[in-house]
Structures are given as structure tokens and as C-alpha cells.
Write an enzyme that holds these catalytic residues in place. Sequence first.
Site, PDB file in Angstrom:
ATOM      1  N   CYS A 218       0.812  -1.219   0.000  1.00  0.00           N
ATOM      2  CA  CYS A 218       0.000   0.000   0.000  1.00  0.00           C
ATOM      3  C   CYS A 218       0.846   1.271   0.000  1.00  0.00           C
ATOM      4  O   CYS A 218       1.959   1.282   0.520  1.00  0.00           O
ATOM      5  CB  CYS A 218      -0.885   0.025   1.228  1.00  0.00           C
ATOM      6  SG  CYS A 218      -1.899  -1.423   1.420  1.00  0.00           S
TER       7      CYS A 218
ATOM      8  N   ARG B  46       5.337  -0.408  -5.981  1.00  0.00           N
ATOM      9  CA  ARG B  46       5.252  -1.139  -4.716  1.00  0.00           C
ATOM     10  C   ARG B  46       4.296  -2.324  -4.810  1.00  0.00           C
ATOM     11  O   ARG B  46       4.314  -3.199  -3.960  1.00  0.00           O
ATOM     12  CB  ARG B  46       4.766  -0.196  -3.607  1.00  0.00           C
ATOM     13  CG  ARG B  46       5.649   1.018  -3.410  1.00  0.00           C
ATOM     14  CD  ARG B  46       5.021   1.994  -2.449  1.00  0.00           C
ATOM     15  NE  ARG B  46       4.971   1.444  -1.127  1.00  0.00           N
ATOM     16  CZ  ARG B  46       5.946   1.518  -0.236  1.00  0.00           C
ATOM     17  NH1 ARG B  46       7.054   2.152  -0.543  1.00  0.00           N
ATOM     18  NH2 ARG B  46       5.837   0.985   0.955  1.00  0.00           N
TER      19      ARG B  46
ATOM     20  N   TRP C 192      -3.012  -2.806  -1.473  1.00  0.00           N
ATOM     21  CA  TRP C 192      -2.596  -4.191  -1.742  1.00  0.00           C
ATOM     22  C   TRP C 192      -3.366  -5.035  -0.752  1.00  0.00           C
ATOM     23  O   TRP C 192      -3.151  -4.933   0.460  1.00  0.00           O
ATOM     24  CB  TRP C 192      -1.084  -4.299  -1.533  1.00  0.00           C
ATOM     25  CG  TRP C 192      -0.495  -5.605  -1.955  1.00  0.00           C
ATOM     26  CD1 TRP C 192      -0.165  -5.991  -3.225  1.00  0.00           C
ATOM     27  CD2 TRP C 192      -0.113  -6.697  -1.105  1.00  0.00           C
ATOM     28  NE1 TRP C 192       0.385  -7.247  -3.215  1.00  0.00           N
ATOM     29  CE2 TRP C 192       0.437  -7.709  -1.921  1.00  0.00           C
ATOM     30  CE3 TRP C 192      -0.176  -6.930   0.261  1.00  0.00           C
ATOM     31  CZ2 TRP C 192       0.910  -8.917  -1.427  1.00  0.00           C
ATOM     32  CZ3 TRP C 192       0.287  -8.140   0.763  1.00  0.00           C
ATOM     33  CH2 TRP C 192       0.828  -9.113  -0.083  1.00  0.00           C
TER      34      TRP C 192
ATOM     35  N   ASN D 256      -2.018   2.253   5.872  1.00  0.00           N
ATOM     36  CA  ASN D 256      -1.086   1.162   5.534  1.00  0.00           C
ATOM     37  C   ASN D 256      -0.857   0.352   6.793  1.00  0.00           C
ATOM     38  O   ASN D 256      -0.739   0.914   7.880  1.00  0.00           O
ATOM     39  CB  ASN D 256       0.285   1.712   5.095  1.00  0.00           C
ATOM     40  CG  ASN D 256       0.262   2.308   3.718  1.00  0.00           C
ATOM     41  OD1 ASN D 256      -0.782   2.354   3.065  1.00  0.00           O
ATOM     42  ND2 ASN D 256       1.416   2.785   3.269  1.00  0.00           N
ATOM     43  N   GLY D 257      -0.706  -0.966   6.644  1.00  0.00           N
ATOM     44  CA  GLY D 257      -0.420  -1.812   7.806  1.00  0.00           C
ATOM     45  C   GLY D 257      -1.579  -2.750   8.085  1.00  0.00           C
ATOM     46  O   GLY D 257      -2.464  -2.939   7.244  1.00  0.00           O
TER      47      GLY D 257
ATOM     48  N   GLU E  43      18.365 -17.824  -6.239  1.00  0.00           N
ATOM     49  CA  GLU E  43      18.008 -16.465  -6.644  1.00  0.00           C
ATOM     50  C   GLU E  43      17.531 -16.463  -8.104  1.00  0.00           C
ATOM     51  O   GLU E  43      16.560 -15.796  -8.447  1.00  0.00           O
ATOM     52  CB  GLU E  43      19.212 -15.527  -6.425  1.00  0.00           C
ATOM     53  CG  GLU E  43      19.050 -14.099  -6.889  1.00  0.00           C
ATOM     54  CD  GLU E  43      17.857 -13.356  -6.294  1.00  0.00           C
ATOM     55  OE1 GLU E  43      17.236 -13.838  -5.344  1.00  0.00           O
ATOM     56  OE2 GLU E  43      17.518 -12.280  -6.835  1.00  0.00           O
TER      57      GLU E  43
ATOM     58  N   LYS F 114      13.831 -15.335  -9.385  1.00  0.00           N
ATOM     59  CA  LYS F 114      13.628 -14.323 -10.432  1.00  0.00           C
ATOM     60  C   LYS F 114      12.687 -14.845 -11.492  1.00  0.00           C
ATOM     61  O   LYS F 114      11.742 -14.181 -11.886  1.00  0.00           O
ATOM     62  CB  LYS F 114      14.944 -13.945 -11.124  1.00  0.00           C
ATOM     63  CG  LYS F 114      15.920 -12.997 -10.511  1.00  0.00           C
ATOM     64  CD  LYS F 114      15.456 -11.664 -10.063  1.00  0.00           C
ATOM     65  CE  LYS F 114      14.668 -11.712  -8.788  1.00  0.00           C
ATOM     66  NZ  LYS F 114      15.289 -11.222  -7.605  1.00  0.00           N
TER      67      LYS F 114
ATOM     68  N   GLU G 149       8.986 -15.340 -10.185  1.00  0.00           N
ATOM     69  CA  GLU G 149       8.183 -14.171  -9.802  1.00  0.00           C
ATOM     70  C   GLU G 149       7.787 -13.287 -10.971  1.00  0.00           C
ATOM     71  O   GLU G 149       6.753 -12.642 -10.914  1.00  0.00           O
ATOM     72  CB  GLU G 149       8.849 -13.347  -8.679  1.00  0.00           C
ATOM     73  CG  GLU G 149      10.085 -12.580  -9.059  1.00  0.00           C
ATOM     74  CD  GLU G 149      10.643 -11.755  -7.887  1.00  0.00           C
ATOM     75  OE1 GLU G 149      11.855 -11.575  -7.834  1.00  0.00           O
ATOM     76  OE2 GLU G 149       9.856 -11.287  -7.039  1.00  0.00           O
TER      77      GLU G 149
ATOM     78  N   HIS H  44      18.337 -37.460  -4.915  1.00  0.00           N
ATOM     79  CA  HIS H  44      17.533 -37.773  -3.730  1.00  0.00           C
ATOM     80  C   HIS H  44      16.061 -37.393  -3.913  1.00  0.00           C
ATOM     81  O   HIS H  44      15.324 -37.320  -2.943  1.00  0.00           O
ATOM     82  CB  HIS H  44      18.118 -37.065  -2.506  1.00  0.00           C
ATOM     83  CG  HIS H  44      19.512 -37.511  -2.188  1.00  0.00           C
ATOM     84  ND1 HIS H  44      19.804 -38.766  -1.729  1.00  0.00           N
ATOM     85  CD2 HIS H  44      20.701 -36.869  -2.329  1.00  0.00           C
ATOM     86  CE1 HIS H  44      21.117 -38.884  -1.579  1.00  0.00           C
ATOM     87  NE2 HIS H  44      21.679 -37.748  -1.938  1.00  0.00           N
TER      88      HIS H  44
ATOM     89  N   LYS I 255       6.505  -4.549  -3.692  1.00  0.00           N
ATOM     90  CA  LYS I 255       7.936  -4.256  -3.616  1.00  0.00           C
ATOM     91  C   LYS I 255       8.430  -4.272  -2.177  1.00  0.00           C
ATOM     92  O   LYS I 255       9.446  -4.861  -1.861  1.00  0.00           O
ATOM     93  CB  LYS I 255       8.205  -2.883  -4.268  1.00  0.00           C
ATOM     94  CG  LYS I 255       9.667  -2.473  -4.264  1.00  0.00           C
ATOM     95  CD  LYS I 255      10.506  -3.390  -5.128  1.00  0.00           C
ATOM     96  CE  LYS I 255      11.979  -3.081  -5.080  1.00  0.00           C
ATOM     97  NZ  LYS I 255      12.781  -4.211  -5.607  1.00  0.00           N
TER      98      LYS I 255
HETATM   99  C1  AGP Z   1      12.743 -10.518  -4.821  1.00  0.00           C
HETATM  100  O1  AGP Z   1      12.861 -10.209  -6.140  1.00  0.00           O
HETATM  101  C2  AGP Z   1      11.663  -9.823  -4.072  1.00  0.00           C
HETATM  102  N1  AGP Z   1      11.460  -8.490  -4.399  1.00  0.00           N
HETATM  103  C3  AGP Z   1      11.630 -10.145  -2.569  1.00  0.00           C
HETATM  104  O2  AGP Z   1      12.011 -11.467  -2.353  1.00  0.00           O
HETATM  105  C4  AGP Z   1      12.450  -9.210  -1.630  1.00  0.00           C
HETATM  106  O3  AGP Z   1      13.811  -9.455  -1.764  1.00  0.00           O
HETATM  107  C5  AGP Z   1      11.971  -9.455  -0.182  1.00  0.00           C
HETATM  108  O4  AGP Z   1      10.620  -9.118  -0.077  1.00  0.00           O
HETATM  109  C6  AGP Z   1      12.789  -8.683   0.824  1.00  0.00           C
HETATM  110  O5  AGP Z   1      12.702  -7.307   0.624  1.00  0.00           O
HETATM  111  P1  AGP Z   1      13.740  -6.319   1.315  1.00  0.00           P
HETATM  112  O6  AGP Z   1      15.081  -6.637   0.753  1.00  0.00           O
HETATM  113  O7  AGP Z   1      13.260  -4.954   0.939  1.00  0.00           O
HETATM  114  O8  AGP Z   1      13.684  -6.568   2.786  1.00  0.00           O
END
Ligand code: AGP
Length: 608
Positions: free
Chosen positions: A2, A27, A74, A99-100, A482, A486, A489, A505, A603
Site C-alpha cells: 500500500c 510497490r 494491496w 497502511n499496515g 536467486e 527471479k 516471480e 535424492h 515491492k
Molecule cells: C525478490 O525479487 C523480491 N522483491 C523479494 O524477495 C524481496 O527481496 C523481499 O521481499 C525482501 O525485501 P527487502 O530486501 O526490501 O527486505
Amino acid sequence: MCGIIGATSSRSVGKILIKGLHAMEYRGYDSAGVALNQDSEVFRLRSLGKVSSLEELMINNKPKAKSGIAHTRWATHGAPSEENAHPHGSHNEIYIVHNGIIENHDEIREKLKEKGYKIASETDSELIAHLIHLNKTDSSSTLEALIKTTTELKGAFSIAAISSEEKGKIYAAKQKSPLLIGKGIEENFVASDPLAIANITEKFYLLEDGDFAEITKNDIKIFNSNGEPVQREETKIDATPTSTSKGNYTHFMEKEIYEQPDALGNTINGRLGENDVLDNIFGLGSSDAFKKVKRIQFVACGTSLHAAKTARKWFEEICEVPCYIDFASEYRYRNPIVEDHTLFVTISQSGETADTLAALEYARAEKYVGIVTICNVPTSTMAREADWKIFTNAGPEIGVASTKAFTTQLAALMMLALSIAKSQDKNADKRKQATQELRETPALVDQAFSLKENISQITQNISTKHNALFLGRGMYFSIAQEGALKLKEISYIHAEAYPAGELKHGPLALVDEEIPVIALAPEDSLVEKLLSNLEEVKARGGTLYVFGNANSTIEVKKGKFINMPDCGDYNAPIIYTIPLQILAYEVACLRGTDLDQPRNLAKSVTVE
Ligand code: AGP
């Protein structure tokens, strides 16, 4: 996640609010809305989907108000819908954006229903508007009613509120969720993200937990929870429009991938000497404090967690200290046993991730040597809460998929390992080699960009698949994780990463002619082992895409071998990340996804 923006000005604020919402689109959100203090009433517009739909409604209605609040939502409580979108109102008088998460929403909902309040949405946020309205009946001002309201709320919140009876005035409250005030000329702002107002002001006041504010176009008043005035230092935040625009790139993610040589340069510049890191780069007293460190506890989420997992080997090899690594969301629930002389390290691009912040808060009460934060946003809560910190200086990262944040975190983690080893006078030769390799990293990343053509030859095939498998050994297992994160997502292809030795395994059962297997094969001490794991894939008819050294003996008949630039042992994990980012980006482009704002993701994840 949000986003909040509010503005009060001597000009009309509609465009300012919409522009602010656009700036926070990165975001992640599902609906947007605005409430404007116009004439004697508050004028509200809300829409499901993109901010551009709300913008169209605004253009059709042409509101002229000089103050108002706006929000991107969101969904957490209640599905994405127009009814659940903010701002929420009570009796056409009080309107809020929030927000929250309000944890005791059930209890508050019952109380409000008993008092005869009609609740129109499924959200926890709407309850705040009604509570302020209710508390106003026995308060001398809206501010007092807002303060009373927050004493009844459990959880995390940042709130901006307006009243139809007080044109030109915005109220704000902050508790465990970011909120700042922007100062302009004959106009002032409130926002949860400095980028929302970065193009109109550079002057900010960062609110602290328990702060309230009352803002008009000419005045900013900040109060504590007793309603007493408090001063907050004016902070300059420079988020220039170039760093928050796509420039000539199609997507922010693409721009951020190609910014990495500069970003890495900014992470290391001014922090490295000839053969070592400089002293106290984590803040005054850090080099001295690091002498005591005998073990390290890392806590982070997502990509930032992968950075910790990758870097573990550096800490074990250069500092000779063991490392514990936890998902931030899990750490405090396992009641960790904290041994003496343990350093606590959080890693976060945003510095606002709720799970990581909660872990930091928990760690504060434990007997850690201290708390280090590696983060990209200097004004973030995490940066303020840590004892020692280093900023990655990568510049704003707008694409939801983390790219430059990850590689700069790795560089910062290497510098943390070097700082600790230097403080403890350990492994000077390794420190020298790592320092030199760190310096060469930006140029090597640049070289890795030339792999794009080779990568383009494999993306078409991968883009048609439903699943993908990433393999690596040692540190490269974390880089493979990682890479898989990528791809999944932004392209929505299901991707898993495994240490190559684990294949037999279980996951080997997935290998058939269909599934692409992406393997990282640098010429390190584990490459021979990896080779036999790759044979297991070949024997099952699997298609292999291998990234490795020019002098590798790995033969790929079905698939492709891609030669990596010649890099060192210490900087190779950073360089091997680059083709995986390009691969995920290119595949997502072929699949036509909304890759800067992938579905369901945010984000900065500011809820637990
Ligand atoms: C990865 O591409 C994501 N955006 C996500 O995993 C992100 O790294 C995670 O939410 C942590 O965010 P931060 O580094 O802002 O704490």
C-alpha cells in the site's frame, strides 16, 4: 505494498496526488482511490486496477480541491474491490487512508456495530475512520480523536486523515509503518514513500513511531502521543526524476539490471583501501566492536536472504566464524539460543520489510554484540534502528524483482566479512585478494552483459515451459535459488533450485525431455562433483543450459553451454547472477507479463 499520499496546497492537488500514486505503483497494488476536501463535502473516487483508471475518473470529474488524501491498496483483509479500496469514510465526515494491519479488528468491528456504525467494506482500515468519528464525540479536536483511536489499535499502521469540516488540513499518525512529511512552498505533504513526492520537494520530516501530525499548506505540527509538540529533524532526500524513470529502457527491471556496474561502483567507492576495506565503514566504533565477534546471525527475506546464504562462505573462510541464517518470518518463533559474542545482521533493500523489522526488534532484547543493517534506503526504519549500518547506494530499485539490490548486497556483505576479519587480524592474503576482486566487479558485470545474445537463443524454449530446474553447488546453490526466484516471480514459470548433489535424492524424478535444467558450473573445487550430477540429467534426456568457464570440460549436446567472463573466486557469485537476471527478464518479456509489477507481489512487504 500500500501507498499513502496526502497534499494541502494553495493550488489544486488532484494532479499531485495522482502523480504520487503513479510513483508508488512499483510497490504493487490492486486498487486506488482519492478523497478531496472540496466545497463543504469530501469528494471520493475509487477504482479497481491501475492508477490510470482512477486518473481517467479524475479527468472526467475535474475536481478542484486544494487538499486531499490518496492511496494504492494491496489487499490483506478483503478481496481487491472498489468497496475495499481506500479512502474509507465515516458519516461523510472523516476519511482515512491506512497502511499496515490492525490485529484486533474483530473486536473493534463488534464494538462499532454495537454503537450502530454501518460497515461498508471487509477491511480493517475502514474501522479506523469510524473509530475516529466515534471518539470525536467526546474529544475537543480531530487530533485528540485520532490519538484516542490509535490507543485502541493493535498492530502496525500509518494513517492519513481528513475531515469535511476542516478544509486544507491533513492529520497523520505513525506506528511501525513508514510515514513522512514533505515540506514545500505554500504546500505540504504526507507520504509513506519519499518517491511519491520526490519531484516536488527534497525536504522531509521522518515521523517516528508514536508521532502524530497536523498539516496545513503553511504549517507542519508534529506531536507525541500525549499531544505535546515535538521537533523532528529536517532531512534532505534526493530522489531525482532520472533515478525514478525508465529512461530508454522498456522496464524498470531492465534498467536496473544494466545499472549494476554503476550501482556496484557506488557500493564500494570510498570504502576500499589498497589491500583492505577502510576502518569503520559500518559506522563509528564498528571496527572496534567487530573484534569481539565470534559468530553471526543473519536474518532477511527473499532475495536478501539469498544474499546472506551466498555470503556465508566468505564469513566462514575469511573471518573463520560460523554463521546462522534464518528467514526473518521464522527467526523469532523458534526462540533462538543466542550464544555470547554473536553479531546480528539484517539485510534488506527497502529497510521496511515487516518480518525483518520484527526480527530486529526481537534481537534488540537479546544479548547480541550489536545489530548491523545492510540496506539500500538510508531513511528507512531499519537504518535508524541498527547500531551499525552500510548503505548499498544502488539508487531507487523500482522493479519488484530485486536485481541491483542483490548484487550490491553481496558487495556489502563481502565488505562486512573483510571488516570483521581485519578487526580480528585474520587472513590478510585472502583480504587482499577479495578487495582486489571487489574492485574489478563493476567491469566484469559489464562484460557479462555481452552474454545477452547467447541467452536470447535459449529463452524462446524456456518461455514455453511450465517448470524449470536450477542447479548449483556451494555458494552457487544460493545463486541458483536467486535465479529460480527471479524466473518464477516475473514469468510465472514454476522454478525450483537444488544443490546439484541433491538431484538423485528426489528431484531427478522431474527430469524428462521437457524440463529445462539450468546449471551454474564455475571452475571451483566442486565442479567435478557437479559434472557427475549433470551426467544424471543427460542420461534422462534432459535439456541442459550450463553457465561455466571457457576451459570447462563439460560437454552439452542437448541444450547450450554459455561461456562466462573470466572472474575470480570471490567476485564470481556476483557475476554468475547477471545471466540469470537477463534470462528471467527475457523469458518474462516473451510471455508478456507485467514484469515490473508481477501479480500478487509488492515491492516493500510492510505486513507480517
Ligand atoms: C525478490 O525479487 C523480491 N522483491 C523479494 O524477495 C524481496 O527481496 C523481499 O521481499 C525482501 O525485501 P527487502 O530486501 O526490501 O527486505
